[in-house]
Design a protein around this motif. Structure first.
Motif, PDB file in Angstrom:
ATOM      1  N   PRO A  77       0.809  -1.233   0.000  1.00 23.98           N
ATOM      2  CA  PRO A  77       0.000   0.000   0.000  1.00 23.98           C
ATOM      3  C   PRO A  77       0.835   1.273   0.000  1.00 23.98           C
ATOM      4  CG  PRO A  77      -0.062  -1.059   2.154  1.00 23.98           C
ATOM      5  CD  PRO A  77       0.617  -2.020   1.227  1.00 23.98           C
ATOM      6  N   ARG A  78       2.131   1.172   0.284  1.00 21.00           N
ATOM      7  CA  ARG A  78       3.001   2.356   0.269  1.00 21.00           C
ATOM      8  C   ARG A  78       3.490   2.679  -1.137  1.00 21.00           C
ATOM      9  NH1 ARG A  78       7.538   0.108   3.967  1.00 21.00           N
ATOM     10  NH2 ARG A  78       7.125  -1.563   2.447  1.00 21.00           N
ATOM     11  N   ARG A  79       3.344   1.742  -2.068  1.00 21.79           N
ATOM     12  CA  ARG A  79       3.857   1.928  -3.426  1.00 21.79           C
ATOM     13  C   ARG A  79       2.746   1.672  -4.438  1.00 21.79           C
ATOM     14  NH1 ARG A  79       9.035  -1.768  -3.862  1.00 21.79           N
ATOM     15  NH2 ARG A  79       7.731  -3.169  -2.608  1.00 21.79           N
ATOM     16  N   VAL A  80       1.911   2.677  -4.629  1.00 20.32           N
ATOM     17  CA  VAL A  80       0.808   2.616  -5.587  1.00 20.32           C
ATOM     18  C   VAL A  80       1.040   3.689  -6.640  1.00 20.32           C
ATOM     19  CG1 VAL A  80      -1.681   2.776  -5.938  1.00 20.32           C
ATOM     20  CG2 VAL A  80      -0.783   1.753  -3.828  1.00 20.32           C
ATOM     21  N   ALA A  81       1.267   3.266  -7.858  1.00 19.61           N
ATOM     22  CA  ALA A  81       1.547   4.181  -8.967  1.00 19.61           C
ATOM     23  C   ALA A  81       0.354   4.250  -9.897  1.00 19.61           C
ATOM     24  CB  ALA A  81       2.782   3.708  -9.735  1.00 19.61           C
ATOM     25  N   VAL A  82       0.359   5.275 -10.759  1.00 20.88           N
ATOM     26  CA  VAL A  82      -0.627   5.363 -11.837  1.00 20.88           C
ATOM     27  C   VAL A  82       0.115   5.408 -13.165  1.00 20.88           C
ATOM     28  CG1 VAL A  82      -2.445   6.490 -10.492  1.00 20.88           C
ATOM     29  CG2 VAL A  82      -0.729   7.891 -11.660  1.00 20.88           C
ATOM     30  N   GLY A  83      -0.535   4.924 -14.204  1.00 21.90           N
ATOM     31  CA  GLY A  83       0.090   4.946 -15.519  1.00 21.90           C
ATOM     32  C   GLY A  83      -0.920   4.644 -16.600  1.00 21.90           C
ATOM     33  N   GLY A  84      -0.483   4.858 -17.829  1.00 21.77           N
ATOM     34  CA  GLY A  84      -1.344   4.561 -18.964  1.00 21.77           C
ATOM     35  C   GLY A  84      -0.704   5.026 -20.248  1.00 21.77           C
ATOM     36  N   ASP A  85      -1.271   4.585 -21.343  1.00 22.50           N
ATOM     37  CA  ASP A  85      -0.753   4.960 -22.658  1.00 22.50           C
ATOM     38  C   ASP A  85      -1.739   5.872 -23.365  1.00 22.50           C
ATOM     39  OD1 ASP A  85      -2.499   2.609 -22.893  1.00 22.50           O
ATOM     40  OD2 ASP A  85      -1.927   2.577 -25.003  1.00 22.50           O
ATOM     41  N   SER A  86      -1.221   6.892 -24.049  1.00 24.46           N
ATOM     42  CA  SER A  86      -2.021   7.796 -24.873  1.00 24.46           C
ATOM     43  C   SER A  86      -3.090   8.489 -24.022  1.00 24.46           C
ATOM     44  CB  SER A  86      -2.623   7.004 -26.041  1.00 24.46           C
ATOM     45  OG  SER A  86      -3.165   7.859 -27.012  1.00 24.46           O
ATOM     46  N   ALA A  87      -4.374   8.265 -24.315  1.00 22.38           N
ATOM     47  CA  ALA A  87      -5.430   8.858 -23.494  1.00 22.38           C
ATOM     48  C   ALA A  87      -5.313   8.393 -22.057  1.00 22.38           C
ATOM     49  CB  ALA A  87      -6.802   8.496 -24.056  1.00 22.38           C
ATOM     50  N   GLY A  88      -4.843   7.158 -21.858  1.00 26.64           N
ATOM     51  CA  GLY A  88      -4.630   6.657 -20.501  1.00 26.64           C
ATOM     52  C   GLY A  88      -3.515   7.391 -19.785  1.00 26.64           C
ATOM     53  N   GLY A  89      -2.481   7.801 -20.530  1.00 22.67           N
ATOM     54  CA  GLY A  89      -1.438   8.619 -19.951  1.00 22.67           C
ATOM     55  C   GLY A  89      -1.964   9.986 -19.549  1.00 22.67           C
ATOM     56  N   ASN A  90      -2.847  10.524 -20.369  1.00 25.45           N
ATOM     57  CA  ASN A  90      -3.520  11.777 -20.042  1.00 25.45           C
ATOM     58  C   ASN A  90      -4.268  11.638 -18.723  1.00 25.45           C
ATOM     59  OD1 ASN A  90      -6.307  13.241 -20.144  1.00 25.45           O
ATOM     60  ND2 ASN A  90      -5.058  14.472 -21.538  1.00 25.45           N
ATOM     61  N   LEU A  91      -5.038  10.557 -18.577  1.00 24.42           N
ATOM     62  CA  LEU A  91      -5.806  10.341 -17.353  1.00 24.42           C
ATOM     63  C   LEU A  91      -4.884  10.179 -16.145  1.00 24.42           C
ATOM     64  CD1 LEU A  91      -8.553   7.878 -18.660  1.00 24.42           C
ATOM     65  CD2 LEU A  91      -8.845  10.298 -18.066  1.00 24.42           C
ATOM     66  N   ALA A  92      -3.761   9.474 -16.334  1.00 20.18           N
ATOM     67  CA  ALA A  92      -2.850   9.236 -15.215  1.00 20.18           C
ATOM     68  C   ALA A  92      -2.297  10.536 -14.652  1.00 20.18           C
ATOM     69  CB  ALA A  92      -1.708   8.324 -15.660  1.00 20.18           C
ATOM     70  N   THR A  93      -1.910  11.456 -15.535  1.00 19.25           N
ATOM     71  CA  THR A  93      -1.328  12.695 -15.022  1.00 19.25           C
ATOM     72  C   THR A  93      -2.401  13.635 -14.472  1.00 19.25           C
ATOM     73  OG1 THR A  93       0.410  14.312 -15.465  1.00 19.25           O
ATOM     74  CG2 THR A  93      -1.286  14.065 -17.163  1.00 19.25           C
ATOM     75  N   VAL A  94      -3.611  13.587 -15.031  1.00 20.46           N
ATOM     76  CA  VAL A  94      -4.702  14.390 -14.468  1.00 20.46           C
ATOM     77  C   VAL A  94      -5.069  13.872 -13.079  1.00 20.46           C
ATOM     78  CG1 VAL A  94      -7.135  14.993 -14.734  1.00 20.46           C
ATOM     79  CG2 VAL A  94      -5.604  15.137 -16.700  1.00 20.46           C
ATOM     80  N   VAL A  95      -5.132  12.545 -12.919  1.00 21.18           N
ATOM     81  CA  VAL A  95      -5.425  11.962 -11.612  1.00 21.18           C
ATOM     82  C   VAL A  95      -4.364  12.368 -10.593  1.00 21.18           C
ATOM     83  CG1 VAL A  95      -5.405   9.756 -10.349  1.00 21.18           C
ATOM     84  CG2 VAL A  95      -6.820  10.010 -12.394  1.00 21.18           C
ATOM     85  N   THR A  96      -3.106  12.384 -10.994  1.00 20.73           N
ATOM     86  CA  THR A  96      -2.032  12.784 -10.083  1.00 20.73           C
ATOM     87  C   THR A  96      -2.236  14.207  -9.590  1.00 20.73           C
ATOM     88  OG1 THR A  96      -0.486  11.306 -11.223  1.00 20.73           O
ATOM     89  CG2 THR A  96       0.463  13.050  -9.867  1.00 20.73           C
ATOM     90  N   ARG A  97      -2.575  15.109 -10.511  1.00 25.33           N
ATOM     91  CA  ARG A  97      -2.763  16.505 -10.116  1.00 25.33           C
ATOM     92  C   ARG A  97      -4.008  16.670  -9.234  1.00 25.33           C
ATOM     93  NH1 ARG A  97      -3.712  18.644 -14.630  1.00 25.33           N
ATOM     94  NH2 ARG A  97      -5.753  19.571 -14.299  1.00 25.33           N
TER      95      ARG A  97
END
Length: 356
Positions: free
Chosen positions: A191-211
């Motif tokens: 639970p201490r190491r949970v990342a987000v990621g994705g390709d193309s539109a999924g990459g867009n979603l990953a960085t929006v979720v981070t912000r």
């Protein structure tokens, strides 16, 4: 029911994944016109050059068919089913249902074949322009990531346009990330190491979720893994025009995806919810592993986003895969340089998560 063009495409793809990896580079060049393709100092991978030539021979150009979501999804499914690697093994794959803002969000959990301490968890958002793609289209890629990075992968089947306009996909993605933070241990992950990621539109979603997680005071992802992300819907970069035809994803595809995602949403193309490179404040975000491809219309905006993150003080590992096209994470079966590019970025993912 498949069309004649889809059947021809399927036959060509199946033959290609069997034959192309066995051919020397010189033979691949001969099959695709005899000369290497070089743009901006980047030389297209020979296997990809053959694949693109075969696609053109069947009359296929781009991912969008007749500006129709259902036809385009059927075509994308053929591409995915005939170019994947069905023999990639992980310890376990099981279906998961995540409570979302508009009902259950389907997901798929991939467990790595590792013992010892719990492994990190990657919450993965598939590409497809917010219109195409699903859990099946990226099944092979998620298996590959889980196996080779030695991590858990939670693939999220967020709501797609045109049935569900923006910000439905964002809302589902954020809900899935929050759920993953709370339930990582239940999945056998750290639970201490949970990342987000994705390709193309999924990459867009990953960085929006981070912000959005930062702005809401939520725990930040351990890492944001952005694979050739779409970050600027204004579409004014040089690569959008220079590489907008002939390299799988076309300029028309991208414009149609954006229009379909935004129509009736009330969001403008300049809104940071859909164009994250235009966000005023990127400081304090998670470390980023950004991957761009030399023959991708989205190349320049991915490069620009990596640079803007770095300027804001975010730790950035920017990998430029100069010989690749958009979508190469789904083309690992071609072997050679494609497999090497995937191996490099998955190895980098593993190393970053091991340090967290």
């Amino acid at each position: 029911m498949t069309t004649v063009k889809e059947r021809a495409l399927a036959v060509g793809n199946r033959l290609g994944v069997k034959v192309i990896p066995k051919l020397p580079d010189g033979a691949k060049r001969l099959l695709s016109g005899g000369r290497a393709v070089t743009i901006d100092g980047n030389t297209l991978d020979p296997a990809l050059q053959v694949l693109l030539a075969a696609q053109r021979a069947t009359g296929a150009n781009g991912l969008v068919i007749a500006d129709d979501a259902l036809l385009s999804r059927a075509n994308f499914a053929v591409l995915s089913q005939t170019l994947d690697q069905p023999d990639v093994r992980v310890a376990e794959v099981r279906q998961v249902s995540i409570p979302g803002p508009a009902g259950a969000v389907p997901a798929r959990h991939y467990s790595p074949a590792t013992g010892g301490a719990p492994a990190p968890l990657l919450v993965f958002f598939h590409g497809g322009g917010w219109v195409l793609g699903d859990l099946d289209s990226h099944d092979s890629a998620c298996r590959l990531i889980s196996r080779d990075a030695g991590i858990h992968v939670l693939a999220v089947d967020y709501r797609r346009a045109p049935e569900h306009r923006a910000p439905a996909a964002i809302d589902d993605a954020l809900a899935a990330y929050r759920w993953a933070r709370q339930h990582a241990a239940d999945l056998g992950a750290d639970p201490r190491r949970v990342a987000v990621g994705g390709d193309s539109a999924g990459g867009n979603l990953a960085t929006v979720v981070t912000r959005l997680a930062r702005d809401a005071g939520d725990p930040l992802p351990s890492l944001q893994w952005l694979i050739y992300p779409l970050t600027d819907m204004r579409g004014q970069t040089r690569s959008r025009s220079l590489l907008g035809d002939g390299f799988l994803l076309t300029k028309h595809d991208t414009e149609w995806f954006q229009d379909t995602y935004l129509e009736g949403s009330g969001l403008d193309r300049t809104d940071p919810l859909v164009s994250p490179v235009l966000a005023d404040d990127l400081a304090g975000l998670s470390p980023a592993l950004v991957v761009t491809a030399g023959f991708d219309p989205l190349r320049d905006e991915g490069d620009q986003y990596a640079a803007k993150l770095r300027e804001a003080g975010v730790t950035v590992d920017h990998r430029q895969m100069s010989s690749m096209i958009h979508g190469f994470v789904n083309l690992n079966a071609l072997g050679g340089g494609v497999a090497q590019a995937n191996a490099e970025m998955i190895s980098a993912l593993r190393a970053h998560l091991a340090r967290n």
